[in-house]
Motif scaffolding. Structure first.
Motif, PDB file in Angstrom:
ATOM      1  N   SER A 137      10.697  11.823   4.147  1.00 14.63           N
ATOM      2  CA  SER A 137       9.436  11.249   3.922  1.00 14.63           C
ATOM      3  C   SER A 137       9.127  10.533   5.435  1.00 14.63           C
ATOM      4  CB  SER A 137       9.522  10.087   3.001  1.00 14.63           C
ATOM      5  OG  SER A 137      10.347   9.019   3.225  1.00 14.63           O
ATOM      6  N   PRO A 179       4.482   5.533  -0.146  1.00 17.91           N
ATOM      7  CA  PRO A 179       4.963   6.053  -1.441  1.00 17.91           C
ATOM      8  C   PRO A 179       4.626   7.686  -1.617  1.00 17.91           C
ATOM      9  CG  PRO A 179       3.880   4.139  -1.863  1.00 17.91           C
ATOM     10  CD  PRO A 179       3.729   4.353  -0.461  1.00 17.91           C
ATOM     11  N   TYR A 209       2.512   1.283 -10.336  1.00 16.92           N
ATOM     12  CA  TYR A 209       3.412   2.345 -10.053  1.00 16.92           C
ATOM     13  C   TYR A 209       4.342   2.577 -11.433  1.00 16.92           C
ATOM     14  CZ  TYR A 209       2.100   3.697  -5.561  1.00 16.92           C
ATOM     15  OH  TYR A 209       1.429   4.216  -4.273  1.00 16.92           O
ATOM     16  N   ALA A 262       9.468   2.737  -1.993  1.00 15.67           N
ATOM     17  CA  ALA A 262       8.842   2.967  -1.063  1.00 15.67           C
ATOM     18  C   ALA A 262       7.347   2.134  -0.912  1.00 15.67           C
ATOM     19  CB  ALA A 262       8.440   4.562  -0.783  1.00 15.67           C
ATOM     20  N   ALA A 263       7.032   1.448  -2.056  1.00 16.35           N
ATOM     21  CA  ALA A 263       5.910   0.741  -1.961  1.00 16.35           C
ATOM     22  C   ALA A 263       6.239  -0.622  -2.039  1.00 16.35           C
ATOM     23  CB  ALA A 263       5.030   0.938  -3.372  1.00 16.35           C
ATOM     24  N   THR A 294      10.221  -1.522   4.726  1.00 12.55           N
ATOM     25  CA  THR A 294       9.991  -2.337   3.527  1.00 12.55           C
ATOM     26  C   THR A 294      10.850  -3.528   3.678  1.00 12.55           C
ATOM     27  OG1 THR A 294      11.535  -0.894   2.190  1.00 12.55           O
ATOM     28  CG2 THR A 294       9.256  -0.292   2.115  1.00 12.55           C
ATOM     29  N   ILE A 333      10.134   6.485  -5.396  1.00 11.18           N
ATOM     30  CA  ILE A 333       8.512   6.146  -5.121  1.00 11.18           C
ATOM     31  C   ILE A 333       8.145   4.750  -4.983  1.00 11.18           C
ATOM     32  CG2 ILE A 333       6.325   6.845  -6.065  1.00 11.18           C
ATOM     33  CD1 ILE A 333       7.325   9.280  -7.165  1.00 11.18           C
ATOM     34  N   ILE A 334       8.720   4.018  -6.032  1.00  8.35           N
ATOM     35  CA  ILE A 334       8.494   2.598  -6.098  1.00  8.35           C
ATOM     36  C   ILE A 334       9.101   1.764  -5.084  1.00  8.35           C
ATOM     37  CG2 ILE A 334       8.883   0.719  -7.711  1.00  8.35           C
ATOM     38  CD1 ILE A 334       8.521   2.289  -9.962  1.00  8.35           C
TER      39      ILE A 334
END
Length: 359
Positions: free
Chosen positions: A78, A287, A351, A311-312, A111, A308-309
């Protein structure tokens, strides 16, 4: 399933950060305790003392033998996707900029996993999710923050050398001018009498060797490997010496950010457009890239959702400290941290709900 108790735990973790932020803001804006010169010294104190010890402390306490290698591979993919997109944009677009590529990379990928991520992910998916978030934090510190530090140091050293050769001793004053860009710096360094690339690299490596952020995480992960291999604990006198400073890491970083805000004309220092731009990169671009990387390596089920979460999660506080120290869009990063933490809770819950519905 997330309940109100879980939301409360996340709020409990976040509110102290804003207390430190407000104290920093008030110390300059309302109470006039610190001068601008003293404010710069406080940020350097955070950058060179509390932050490296904080990084070492949390890295030294992980168990690298239990890491999920597919998750780490997905994270790397990513990040590389984002690097490739930003490099293409900087090189091929008329609006491309290497300066903004550096800042955009921070906004997309770095993050604040430990403060917000740990309590929220534990409520969502249990201890498995906490372990993955901690892994992500350590890998971020080992690889991506180290690369960011190198790029920022390379940029500043190049500006310092090129400005000095052009303007004599006044060059240092132009380091943080917003009009400077890396493309122009490279042209100057390739000429205005400048040293060779390798001479520049020697200066960069020397400065990084003097910066404890360069190696704190590597000492920490080396300790983690040795300690978990031979099953022994850190001596209490050593642990206490580290904790007395590392516990102040996050708080002093937020305090420094409050000071920085107080020195700006507006609370939203970068303006509305850049704030929205930062939020889009933080909560959508990051994400999305992580979802692509996760699917590419075959992550499925809850591990995919956690990837995914996480990454947010809101913006890394460390990214602001580095941006302030190296004079590159600190106003954008500070706004991303402050507003990112405010909007992160509803965004992350959204999310979670969407990914559970897709399941």
């Amino acid at each position: 399933m997330i309940g109100w108790d879980d939301v409360y735990k996340v709020v409990v973790a976040m509110v102290p950060l804003y207390v430190a932020l407000i104290l920093g803001y008030g110390s300059v804006k309302w109470w006039k305790i610190f001068t601008p010169e003293q404010c710069g010294a406080i940020n350097r104190f955070v950058c060179f003392f509390t932050l490296p010890l904080f990084t070492f402390e949390f890295t030294a306490n992980v168990d690298p033998f239990k890491w999920n290698l597919l998750f780490i591979a997905a994270d790397a993919i990513s990040k590389l996707i984002i690097v490739a997109v930003l490099a293409f944009w900087a090189r091929c677009s008329s609006k491309g900029s290497y300066r903004w590529s550096i800042t955009s990379f921070s906004l997309c990928t770095l993050t604040n996993s430990l403060v917000v991520g740990v309590p929220l992910m534990k409520a969502m998916y249990g201890q498995m999710a906490v372990d993955l978030v901690v892994q992500s934090s350590v890998i971020q510190a080992i690889i991506w923050l180290t690369i960011l530090l190198f790029v920022l140091e390379f940029r500043r050293t190049g500006l310092d050398i090129s400005s000095t050769t052009s303007n004599g001793d006044s060059g240092v004053q132009s380091l943080d001018q917003p009009g400077k860009d890396l493309e122009g710096d490279i042209e100057v360094m390739a000429s205005s009498s400048s040293p060779s690339f390798w001479s520049l690299m020697k200066v960069v490596w020397y400065k990084l060797a003097m910066n404890p952020n360069s190696y704190a995480v590597f000492i920490g992960i080396a300790w983690a490997f040795v300690a978990n291999s031979w099953h022994f604990q850190m001596p209490s006198i050593m642990e206490g010496s580290i904790l007395i400073m590392s516990k102040a890491g996050t708080g002093t970083a937020m305090f420094s950010m409050g000071i920085f805000m107080a020195l700006q004309e507006n609370v939203v220092a970068c303006g509305t457009s850049l704030t929205i731009f930062g939020m889009v990169l933080r909560f959508i671009a990051g994400p999305t890239a992580m979802a692509i990387g996760s699917i590419a390596v075959g992550l499925r089920g809850d591990v995919l959702r956690v990837a995914i979460i996480q990454a947010a999660l809101p913006q890394s506080i460390t990214s602001f400290i580095f941006a302030k120290e190296y004079g590159l869009h600190a106003e954008v990063l500070s706004t991303a941290v402050i507003f990112g933490m405010i909007v992160s809770l509803p965004v992350l819950i959204a999310y979670y709900a969407i990914l559970e519905f897709v399941h």
